[in-house]
Structures are given as structure tokens and as C-alpha cells.
Design a protein around this motif. Sequence first.
Motif, mmCIF file in Angstrom:
data_model
loop_
_atom_site.group_PDB
_atom_site.id
_atom_site.type_symbol
_atom_site.label_atom_id
_atom_site.label_comp_id
_atom_site.label_asym_id
_atom_site.label_seq_id
_atom_site.Cartn_x
_atom_site.Cartn_y
_atom_site.Cartn_z
ATOM 1 N N UNK A 106 0.827 -1.207 0.000
ATOM 2 C CA UNK A 106 0.000 0.000 0.000
ATOM 3 C C UNK A 106 0.863 1.259 0.000
ATOM 4 N N UNK A 107 2.069 1.178 0.538
ATOM 5 C CA UNK A 107 2.958 2.331 0.633
ATOM 6 C C UNK A 107 3.742 2.606 -0.649
ATOM 7 N N UNK A 108 3.708 1.695 -1.589
ATOM 8 C CA UNK A 108 4.449 1.881 -2.839
ATOM 9 C C UNK A 108 3.757 2.961 -3.673
ATOM 10 N N UNK A 109 4.493 3.948 -4.171
ATOM 11 C CA UNK A 109 3.865 5.009 -4.984
ATOM 12 C C UNK A 109 3.154 4.426 -6.209
ATOM 13 N N UNK A 110 2.034 5.009 -6.534
ATOM 14 C CA UNK A 110 1.205 4.471 -7.626
ATOM 15 C C UNK A 110 1.931 4.381 -8.964
ATOM 16 N N UNK A 111 2.807 5.337 -9.340
ATOM 17 C CA UNK A 111 3.498 5.226 -10.639
ATOM 18 C C UNK A 111 4.445 4.031 -10.740
ATOM 19 N N UNK A 112 4.799 3.419 -9.608
ATOM 20 C CA UNK A 112 5.707 2.269 -9.651
ATOM 21 C C UNK A 112 5.021 1.008 -10.163
ATOM 22 N N UNK A 113 3.705 0.990 -10.160
ATOM 23 C CA UNK A 113 2.962 -0.184 -10.609
ATOM 24 C C UNK A 113 2.738 -0.110 -12.118
ATOM 25 N N UNK A 114 2.843 -1.264 -12.784
ATOM 26 C CA UNK A 114 2.482 -1.327 -14.191
ATOM 27 C C UNK A 114 3.621 -1.774 -15.083
ATOM 28 N N UNK A 115 3.341 -1.873 -16.369
ATOM 29 C CA UNK A 115 4.312 -2.352 -17.349
ATOM 30 C C UNK A 115 4.151 -3.840 -17.576
ATOM 31 N N UNK A 116 5.237 -4.512 -17.906
ATOM 32 C CA UNK A 116 5.197 -5.970 -17.984
ATOM 33 C C UNK A 116 5.146 -6.534 -16.573
ATOM 34 N N UNK A 117 4.867 -7.815 -16.464
ATOM 35 C CA UNK A 117 4.853 -8.447 -15.138
ATOM 36 C C UNK A 117 6.218 -8.319 -14.470
ATOM 37 N N UNK A 118 7.269 -8.559 -15.203
ATOM 38 C CA UNK A 118 8.615 -8.488 -14.627
ATOM 39 C C UNK A 118 8.987 -7.059 -14.247
ATOM 40 N N UNK A 119 8.641 -6.112 -15.106
ATOM 41 C CA UNK A 119 8.927 -4.714 -14.789
ATOM 42 C C UNK A 119 8.168 -4.274 -13.540
ATOM 43 N N UNK A 120 6.909 -4.633 -13.458
ATOM 44 C CA UNK A 120 6.092 -4.269 -12.294
ATOM 45 C C UNK A 120 6.687 -4.838 -11.016
ATOM 46 N N UNK A 121 7.011 -6.123 -11.029
ATOM 47 C CA UNK A 121 7.551 -6.757 -9.824
ATOM 48 C C UNK A 121 8.894 -6.136 -9.446
ATOM 49 N N UNK A 122 9.771 -5.970 -10.434
ATOM 50 C CA UNK A 122 11.102 -5.428 -10.152
ATOM 51 C C UNK A 122 11.016 -4.005 -9.619
ATOM 52 N N UNK A 123 10.203 -3.161 -10.246
ATOM 53 C CA UNK A 123 10.112 -1.758 -9.817
ATOM 54 C C UNK A 123 9.556 -1.645 -8.404
ATOM 55 N N UNK A 124 8.552 -2.449 -8.099
ATOM 56 C CA UNK A 124 7.963 -2.426 -6.758
ATOM 57 C C UNK A 124 8.962 -2.933 -5.725
ATOM 58 N N UNK A 125 9.625 -4.049 -6.021
ATOM 59 C CA UNK A 125 10.572 -4.626 -5.064
ATOM 60 C C UNK A 125 11.762 -3.710 -4.825
ATOM 61 N N UNK A 126 12.313 -3.140 -5.890
ATOM 62 C CA UNK A 126 13.463 -2.236 -5.727
ATOM 63 C C UNK A 126 13.071 -1.026 -4.885
#
Length: 295
Positions: free
Chosen positions: A229-249
Motif C-alpha cells: 500500500x505504501x508503494x507510490x502508484x506510478x511504480x505499478x504497471x508495465x510488464x509483469x517483470x517490470x512491475x515486480x522489479x520496480x515495486x521490489x526495488x
Amino acid sequence: MPISEDQLQRWSKPGPTAQFTATYDTLKTVLNDPLSPYYLKDFAIFLQGSYKNDTNVYGDSDVDVVVRLDSIFFTDLDYLSPDEKARYQAQRSPGTYTLAEFRRSVVEWLTKKYGSDVKPGKKAIFIKGNGNRRDADVLVCAKLKRYYTFPAIGNPRVAEGICFFLPDGTRVDNYPELHSDNCTTKHQNTRSWFKHTVRIFKNLRNTMIEKLIIADGLAPSYFIEGMLYNVPEPKFGGTEQQNFRDVLVWLLQADRTKFLCANEQFYLLGNSQVTWPAENCAKFLVAAEKYWNEA
């Protein structure tokens, strides 16, 4: 190599809900039976947890049901000034029917209906699954009102939640409806990626538990939802791998001491009944990064 696109896509899918729905419908009918000893009291029955929030995954088992007594309520006045507290106290009137009485009546009724499958616990009443009925946790609680203002004129600013008491008398406060509403808003604001991503992280957790990479109980679903819930909204989206990587990083690099629970009433990390130990969050994220890099 990273987790594959196909695997992440599979992890994003909701788990089956048919047995869950049937269990909840049956249990709600039992709890709302006119023959129950508490039927004439003012109470509400609703869901909380993964099924309520549409973040359930394959393997989720318990149905989390809340039975809330509404004829009384408890308060959190910590945010009021001394004058506001005095004003509130001058207007309050004590209830006559207690939460303890209500809980005893609910336990009595459920035991009459389900016999030895009912196991009252420190927090919830556990009902063991039988046949097509899934395991269920029934939390008996009362209304909670956290007052932020209590003016002499006009309406107070208040957050409504629930509370219950542990056997040692400790009161536990929570806000499941705010949690659910805020998660839904987050989902809408992330173009339907938020709950999708929660399910991925939950399935990753389950996989790491099965492979003995992390301990069971390290990362409860409620706290995974709160963390994401704390992850900024622009970090979500793209390919599945991009979404997971951006959120995790982002999660690995963020100042997590400022994270809020999804209900926005508590900090996420801490050592209370309703917070996640910071070291557990860190262990989960480090394990997730290692799994991502070595999958």
C-alpha cells in the motif's frame, strides 16, 4: 535469472472462491439466526481479510468473519486536547450490555451448532472445516471510535474501527473496513495493478515457505497488503517483470520506518499487536530479492 513473465502472471490470479462463499453464507445464516441468545442485540456481520479484499490466492484457507456489537462502542481519545476530552466525557453515557457477555453468547451459540469443531482462542473463535465447509475464524468485537476532534459546535472528526480484548485485558484496536476501502482505492489508482501485485507477493511468500527459504508466519497477508500500500502508484504497471522489479526495488530502498498500515491509522512496522516487526519485513524483502535474482 528473474522469475518468468508467465510465472508472475499465474501468481497474479485470484484463488478459487466457491467453497469460501458457501462457508461464509452458511456461517452468516447461523450467526444471524433469530433463535440465537443475542439476536435482539444490535450487531453486524461482515468479512475481513484476503477474501474480503480480493487478494486471496490458491491455498488460502480460513474465512475471516467479524461479528461486531454495535449497541456500545469504545474510544481512542489520545488525539484530543484536554478541553475536547472533557467535552466528550460530559456527553458520554455508559452501556449496559458488555462485549464479554456478547462474546460468551456467540461462543455458546456456535458450540450448540458446530459442537467440538468450535475452539475459542485468544483473539478469534476458530471453527474447524468439515466436508465442503472451510476453516473459519470468527472475531467477536465492538465498535471503536478514534476521535481526532471533538468541537463544541459541529461534528467531530472520527475514524471508525473495531476492538476486542485479549485474555489478559489488553485491548486490540483495528480498522478492517478502512483497510479494505483504502486498498480498493489504491487498486483503482494503480490501474488495477495493486491487488494483482499483492497476490504475486503472497504467492512468492508461499513458495518460499514451501522451499524452506523463509519461516511460516514471517510475512502475514495483512502486512504484505500494508507494505505494498505504501508503494507510490506510478511504480505499478508495465510488464509483469517490470512491475515486480520496480515495486521490489522501491521497497528495498525506501525509508520503511514511515510506512503506514493500509488503514492509515497506525505505522506498519513496530512491536504492537497490530504492527509488523521491522526485522521480519526486512527478512522477507531480502529473501524476495534473492529469489528474484536466482529463480
